[in-house]
Enzyme design. Structure first.
Site, PDB file in Angstrom:
ATOM      1  CE  LYS A 174      20.714  89.543  -5.938  1.00 56.77           C
ATOM      2  NZ  LYS A 174      22.126  89.603  -6.323  1.00 56.77           N
ATOM      3  CE  LYS A 242      27.182  87.506  -0.365  1.00 61.57           C
ATOM      4  NZ  LYS A 242      26.708  88.358  -1.502  1.00 61.57           N
TER       5      LYS A 242
END
Length: 301
Positions: A174, A242
């Site tokens: 991811k 993030k």
């Protein structure tokens, strides 16, 4: 293989809601929790069973999914006083959040001490893709757990890629996906800003990019929501900031050099520092526009 008739979902934000909606109307009872009362009421009206805490969900559901904004929330939801670790029915905890390999490995170890198996299952595609049932799920965990939960995963997405037999490898995949996507969005924004400043029609420019060698999901699917002025792809710029930081943390741990992605991350963080964090991540185009003194918007005809 178990037939899970009671399934939980924690975190009903933009992405979580889109995923959890795929479980409504299936041959199961959906148990949900989110701190936002309004979204809980919406899911209750759609047939879900609402609860007062993650622990309550885990008292009723044998499999619990979570889609949460950051590692701090993920730790609290999993291991806090009202966390799923203390639930009486839960067998499998499937973490769909992007929180990094180290955090997932730690959660898996601690949940194992409570007799709960962990599935690392982040997703990619965005909220519009999730609502259409076309998500891609990046899964890692024990083979038996993957097989057990696969029917539920297939309700939520089109593609299920198994990356390994231990939690953590899904997170790596991811992060790799998101740092490439994040860099692509910045590059596409900068390139289209250049073209617009030179006088090109942004609508035609986007069409030409998709017909040529520069075609990408960033330019063809993500940025059109910025060109239209809606800025509503479905995730905040804070999330992208993030995720880019997580990617560089993994690179540091593995002693991998990522100079171009590092520069792209600098742009995301600068946009965050400029106050765009709570807005949709497609507003990165606005930040690039401000830097270049131009406007990149749809022009028909």
């Amino acid at each position: 293989m178990n037939e899970h008739t009671d399934v939980g979902f924690l975190g009903l934000g933009q992405m979580g809601s889109a995923i959890a909606e795929r479980l409504l109307g299936q041959s199961l009872r959906l148990h949900v929790y989110d701190p936002a009362a309004s979204v809980m009421e919406r899911f209750r009206s759609l047939g879900a069973v609402t609860h007062a805490s993650p622990r309550e969900v885990a008292d009723h559901a044998s499999v619990v999914f979570a889609c949460l904004p950051n590692v701090q929330v993920s730790r609290q939801v999993a291991l806090g006083d009202d966390g799923v670790a203390h639930g009486s029915a839960i067998q499998v905890y499937a973490e769909m959040s992007t929180i990094g390999r180290e955090a997932i490995e730690d959660l898996a170890e601690q949940l194992a001490g409570h007799g709960i198996q962990m599935l690392d299952s982040p997703v990619t595609g965005g909220a519009p893709v999730a609502r259409a049932g076309q998500l891609t799920l990046l899964v890692s965990g024990p083979d038996a757990v993957v097989a057990d939960v696969r029917p539920l995963l297939q309700m939520m997405g089109r593609n299920v890629f198994v990356l390994g037999d231990k939690p953590g490898m899904g997170q790596i995949m991811k992060v790799v996906n998101n740092i490439i996507m994040g860099a692509n969005v910045v590059v596409a924004s900068e390139g289209m800003s250049l073209g617009a400043k030179a006088g090109l029609n942004p609508t035609v420019m986007c069409q030409a990019l998709q017909a040529g060698t520069a075609q990408s999901f960033a330019a063809g699917t993500i940025l059109p929501r910025a060109l239209a002025g809606t800025f509503d792809y479905g995730a905040s710029l804070t999330i992208l900031d993030k995720d880019m930081a997580l990617g560089l943390q993994e690179a540091l741990a593995l002693q991998a050099s990522l100079p171009v992605i590092t520069q792209a991350r600098d742009q995301w963080h600068a946009a965050y520092e400029a106050g765009l964090g709570d807005l949709d991540f497609t507003t990165i185009l606005q930040y690039v526009e401000q830097q270049n003194g131009t406007l990149v918007r749809d022009r028909k005809g």
